[in-house]
Write a protein that holds these residues in place. Structure first.
Motif, PDB file in Angstrom:
ATOM      1  N   LEU A 106       0.823  -1.206   0.000  1.00  0.00           N
ATOM      2  CA  LEU A 106       0.000   0.000   0.000  1.00  0.00           C
ATOM      3  C   LEU A 106       0.856   1.254   0.000  1.00  0.00           C
ATOM      4  O   LEU A 106       1.971   1.272   0.525  1.00  0.00           O
ATOM      5  CB  LEU A 106      -0.927   0.016   1.217  1.00  0.00           C
ATOM      6  CG  LEU A 106      -1.877  -1.180   1.369  1.00  0.00           C
ATOM      7  CD1 LEU A 106      -2.779  -0.976   2.575  1.00  0.00           C
ATOM      8  CD2 LEU A 106      -2.707  -1.375   0.106  1.00  0.00           C
ATOM      9  N   GLY A 107       0.314   2.308  -0.587  1.00  0.00           N
ATOM     10  CA  GLY A 107       0.988   3.590  -0.587  1.00  0.00           C
ATOM     11  C   GLY A 107       0.553   4.432   0.599  1.00  0.00           C
ATOM     12  O   GLY A 107       0.022   3.932   1.600  1.00  0.00           O
ATOM     13  N   ALA A 108       0.763   5.749   0.500  1.00  0.00           N
ATOM     14  CA  ALA A 108       0.415   6.677   1.574  1.00  0.00           C
ATOM     15  C   ALA A 108      -1.096   6.661   1.797  1.00  0.00           C
ATOM     16  O   ALA A 108      -1.877   6.905   0.879  1.00  0.00           O
ATOM     17  CB  ALA A 108       0.890   8.077   1.231  1.00  0.00           C
ATOM     18  N   SER A 109      -1.514   6.370   3.017  1.00  0.00           N
ATOM     19  CA  SER A 109      -2.928   6.253   3.372  1.00  0.00           C
ATOM     20  C   SER A 109      -3.203   7.075   4.623  1.00  0.00           C
ATOM     21  O   SER A 109      -2.280   7.577   5.275  1.00  0.00           O
ATOM     22  CB  SER A 109      -3.300   4.783   3.598  1.00  0.00           C
ATOM     23  OG  SER A 109      -2.950   3.991   2.467  1.00  0.00           O
ATOM     24  N   SER A 110      -4.465   7.181   4.989  1.00  0.00           N
ATOM     25  CA  SER A 110      -4.788   7.992   6.175  1.00  0.00           C
ATOM     26  C   SER A 110      -6.173   7.669   6.695  1.00  0.00           C
ATOM     27  O   SER A 110      -7.017   7.125   5.970  1.00  0.00           O
ATOM     28  CB  SER A 110      -4.703   9.484   5.852  1.00  0.00           C
ATOM     29  OG  SER A 110      -5.730   9.855   4.941  1.00  0.00           O
ATOM     30  N   LEU A 111      -6.395   8.000   7.960  1.00  0.00           N
ATOM     31  CA  LEU A 111      -7.721   8.001   8.570  1.00  0.00           C
ATOM     32  C   LEU A 111      -7.971   9.400   9.117  1.00  0.00           C
ATOM     33  O   LEU A 111      -7.117   9.954   9.825  1.00  0.00           O
ATOM     34  CB  LEU A 111      -7.821   6.955   9.680  1.00  0.00           C
ATOM     35  CG  LEU A 111      -9.171   6.874  10.407  1.00  0.00           C
ATOM     36  CD1 LEU A 111      -9.491   5.428  10.814  1.00  0.00           C
ATOM     37  CD2 LEU A 111      -9.197   7.754  11.670  1.00  0.00           C
ATOM     38  N   THR A 112      -9.123   9.964   8.779  1.00  0.00           N
ATOM     39  CA  THR A 112      -9.486  11.300   9.238  1.00  0.00           C
ATOM     40  C   THR A 112     -10.787  11.235  10.005  1.00  0.00           C
ATOM     41  O   THR A 112     -11.755  10.604   9.558  1.00  0.00           O
ATOM     42  CB  THR A 112      -9.635  12.263   8.046  1.00  0.00           C
ATOM     43  OG1 THR A 112      -8.429  12.260   7.278  1.00  0.00           O
ATOM     44  CG2 THR A 112      -9.914  13.676   8.514  1.00  0.00           C
ATOM     45  N   ARG A 118      -6.232  13.793  11.983  1.00  0.00           N
ATOM     46  CA  ARG A 118      -5.832  12.965  10.848  1.00  0.00           C
ATOM     47  C   ARG A 118      -4.695  12.052  11.297  1.00  0.00           C
ATOM     48  O   ARG A 118      -3.749  12.499  11.949  1.00  0.00           O
ATOM     49  CB  ARG A 118      -5.369  13.842   9.680  1.00  0.00           C
ATOM     50  CG  ARG A 118      -4.949  13.059   8.430  1.00  0.00           C
ATOM     51  CD  ARG A 118      -4.625  14.012   7.296  1.00  0.00           C
ATOM     52  NE  ARG A 118      -4.269  13.292   6.072  1.00  0.00           N
ATOM     53  CZ  ARG A 118      -3.036  12.910   5.760  1.00  0.00           C
ATOM     54  NH1 ARG A 118      -2.019  13.198   6.593  1.00  0.00           N
ATOM     55  NH2 ARG A 118      -2.801  12.258   4.642  1.00  0.00           N
ATOM     56  N   PHE A 119      -4.807  10.763  10.954  1.00  0.00           N
ATOM     57  CA  PHE A 119      -3.777   9.787  11.280  1.00  0.00           C
ATOM     58  C   PHE A 119      -3.226   9.216   9.982  1.00  0.00           C
ATOM     59  O   PHE A 119      -3.836   8.351   9.347  1.00  0.00           O
ATOM     60  CB  PHE A 119      -4.373   8.683  12.155  1.00  0.00           C
ATOM     61  CG  PHE A 119      -3.483   7.484  12.337  1.00  0.00           C
ATOM     62  CD1 PHE A 119      -2.107   7.610  12.533  1.00  0.00           C
ATOM     63  CD2 PHE A 119      -4.018   6.200  12.319  1.00  0.00           C
ATOM     64  CE1 PHE A 119      -1.292   6.493  12.688  1.00  0.00           C
ATOM     65  CE2 PHE A 119      -3.217   5.080  12.487  1.00  0.00           C
ATOM     66  CZ  PHE A 119      -1.850   5.228  12.660  1.00  0.00           C
ATOM     67  N   PRO A 120      -2.052   9.682   9.532  1.00  0.00           N
ATOM     68  CA  PRO A 120      -1.460   9.147   8.303  1.00  0.00           C
ATOM     69  C   PRO A 120      -0.718   7.839   8.572  1.00  0.00           C
ATOM     70  O   PRO A 120      -0.087   7.676   9.612  1.00  0.00           O
ATOM     71  CB  PRO A 120      -0.503  10.258   7.872  1.00  0.00           C
ATOM     72  CG  PRO A 120      -0.103  10.920   9.148  1.00  0.00           C
ATOM     73  CD  PRO A 120      -1.282  10.811  10.084  1.00  0.00           C
ATOM     74  N   TRP A 121      -0.794   6.907   7.632  1.00  0.00           N
ATOM     75  CA  TRP A 121      -0.076   5.651   7.724  1.00  0.00           C
ATOM     76  C   TRP A 121       0.154   5.139   6.301  1.00  0.00           C
ATOM     77  O   TRP A 121      -0.412   5.661   5.339  1.00  0.00           O
ATOM     78  CB  TRP A 121      -0.845   4.621   8.555  1.00  0.00           C
ATOM     79  CG  TRP A 121      -2.240   4.358   8.076  1.00  0.00           C
ATOM     80  CD1 TRP A 121      -3.343   5.119   8.291  1.00  0.00           C
ATOM     81  CD2 TRP A 121      -2.666   3.250   7.284  1.00  0.00           C
ATOM     82  NE1 TRP A 121      -4.444   4.568   7.678  1.00  0.00           N
ATOM     83  CE2 TRP A 121      -4.054   3.419   7.051  1.00  0.00           C
ATOM     84  CE3 TRP A 121      -2.031   2.144   6.745  1.00  0.00           C
ATOM     85  CZ2 TRP A 121      -4.808   2.515   6.312  1.00  0.00           C
ATOM     86  CZ3 TRP A 121      -2.771   1.237   5.998  1.00  0.00           C
ATOM     87  CH2 TRP A 121      -4.143   1.429   5.802  1.00  0.00           C
ATOM     88  N   SER A 122       0.983   4.134   6.162  1.00  0.00           N
ATOM     89  CA  SER A 122       1.260   3.611   4.828  1.00  0.00           C
ATOM     90  C   SER A 122       1.742   2.179   4.925  1.00  0.00           C
ATOM     91  O   SER A 122       2.007   1.651   6.018  1.00  0.00           O
ATOM     92  CB  SER A 122       2.324   4.469   4.131  1.00  0.00           C
ATOM     93  OG  SER A 122       3.615   4.211   4.665  1.00  0.00           O
TER      94      SER A 122
END
Length: 440
Positions: A106-112, A118-122
């Motif tokens: 997976l690439g750059a992902s996030s939960l908002t 905002r919580f970015p994860w990848s």
């Protein structure tokens, strides 16, 4: 907006958030299929009531406190914490990947969460795991809190379900007993229906599947959803003759009824030309969903937004297209409903889509049609072929001696001279309507 990192926690009140908000999970899937779900857990961190697993095969909790809208690369949960029963102490948001791929792809992902955080994860945060607990909302000391988790699992969605004590449809045991219903007699309430994680994908043209009738007959409310990558940019389609009018051959009563459908389609063509002219220069993709139907008594017609031929759910043709906002920006795409309790009145329906605005290239749309009936695994058909045609016949829904059969079509059409794509599709599937070209 607050930026969270893995392991960080905070009270919603301190973050400036109320109890009603959206939780948006955006995932750079890089060509893989990722399912995002929400588990509603009890005080023991168990899914003691399977109705509180909100995912592609169960889009809302019983009272509607959690509702899921999906689009390619994005899952949006509408959450109202005040509507949750006291038995639900935690909401856990998870993602699981299909096939041989792992989370590392997976690439750059996030939960908002609303406008609060905002919580970015990848995928770089994981290895060969097939699933991940992204984040959780939990109740402690009378207050709701948020936690950025980012914990990976080697197994997929079924492993996560088992981890939280749930049972997949077809299994014989469940680690957590159902919660007894309040009653004067000491009789426990029946267990909630077990969750079915199955999803049927029709991969190749001609692949088909039959749906089972519900107890007592009928198929319930059949939901046909079209979703696509609405933000993709591509050159606009070449000018073309608008969807034409259809008029039945002959002069009988049924033919006159079909001719009425054709007149509506003629008006729809005029509207299409005007809309294209007024929106010239916009490059986002807008697909329109529709169907060409034939009833068991021989009547034929169209259901589509152009010309406002939206159909009817309670009366013939027992097919109803949801309102079209004409912007292509609706998060849940386009939706059509078939009255499965009146399926005996329907002979067949060809589900189709045409490019109303934007890319004349199906490869950039990432279009997916999902056909879902109550209590059954959803059937998924991807618009994964075609080139620069304007029309795609996606799937055939037909009545075979009372059995509902879905077949992947993936047939693409482009007008040839003055012969429109609508007419070519009609000829291909033998509906036998007579067509005349609309004008600006």
């Amino acid at each position: 907006m607050n930026q969270f990192s893995r392991g960080q926690k905070g009270k919603l009140a301190d973050l400036g958030s109320g109890h009603i908000f959206n939780v948006d999970v955006e995932i750079a899937a890089n060509g893989t299929s990722v399912d995002v779900s929400c588990f509603g857990l009890d005080a023991n961190d168990k899914l003691s009531d399977d109705r509180y697993m909100v995912f592609y095969n169960q889009l809302a909790s019983p009272e509607g406190a959690v509702r899921l809208n999906q689009s390619p690369g994005r899952a949006s949960f509408a959450v109202n914490l005040d509507q949750l029963p006291a038995s639900i102490a935690k909401l856990v948001f998870v993602a699981a990947i299909d096939g041989a791929a792992s989370m590392r792809t997976l690439g750059a992902s996030s939960l908002t969460l609303g406008s609060a955080l905002r919580f970015p994860w990848s995928g770089a945060d994981f290895g060969d795991e097939k699933a991940v607990i992204v984040a959780e909302l939990y109740r402690r000391d009378g207050q709701w809190r948020f936690g950025a988790v980012g914990q990976g699992f080697a197994g997929g969605l079924s492993t996560l379900l088992a981890h939280f004590g749930g049972a997949e449809s077809g299994s014989t045991s469940k680690s957590a007993a159902p919660v007894p219903a309040p009653a004067p007699a000491p009789i426990a309430a029946p267990a909630a229906p077990r969750v079915s994680l199955s999803k049927i994908t029709l991969d190749k043209r001609g692949d088909k599947v039959s749906l089972d009738k519900r107890a007592g007959g009928g198929y319930g409310r059949i939901h046909v959803n079209l979703n696509w990558n609405q933000a993709a940019i591509a050159p606009p389609p070449a000018p073309s003759t608008p969807p034409p009018a259809a008029a039945a051959k002959g002069s009988g009563f049924l033919d006159r009824l079909t001719s009425m459908a054709g007149d509506l389609a003629h008006k729809a063509g005029e509207m299409a030309n005007k809309a294209q002219a007024s929106r010239k220069g916009r490059t986002g993709i807008d697909l329109d969903l529709g169907c060409m139907y034939e009833l068991t008594d021989g009547r034929r017609g169209l259901v589509q937004a152009l010309g406002n031929t939206f159909g009817d759910y309670e009366r013939d043709p027992f097919i109803k297209l949801d309102a079209d906002d004409r912007t292509g920006a609706a998060a849940n795409g386009e939706n059509l409903f078939i009255n499965g309790e009146r399926f005996d009145q329907i002979k067949r329906a060809v589900i189709f889509s045409f490019i109303y605005e934007g890319a004349a290239n199906w490869s950039v749309t990432n279009g997916v049609v999902t056909i879902a009936a109550p209590g059954q695994a959803p059937v998924e058909v991807k618009l994964d072929g075609g080139d620069r045609q304007i029309m795609c016949a996606i799937a055939l829904i037909e009545n075979r001696s009372g059995q509902l059969v879905i077949t992947k079509l993936a047939e693409y059409f482009q007008q040839q001279g003055t012969t429109s794509a609508h007419e070519l599709m009609d000829r291909h599937f033998g509906f036998g309507m007579r067509w005349k070209t609309g004008s600006k």
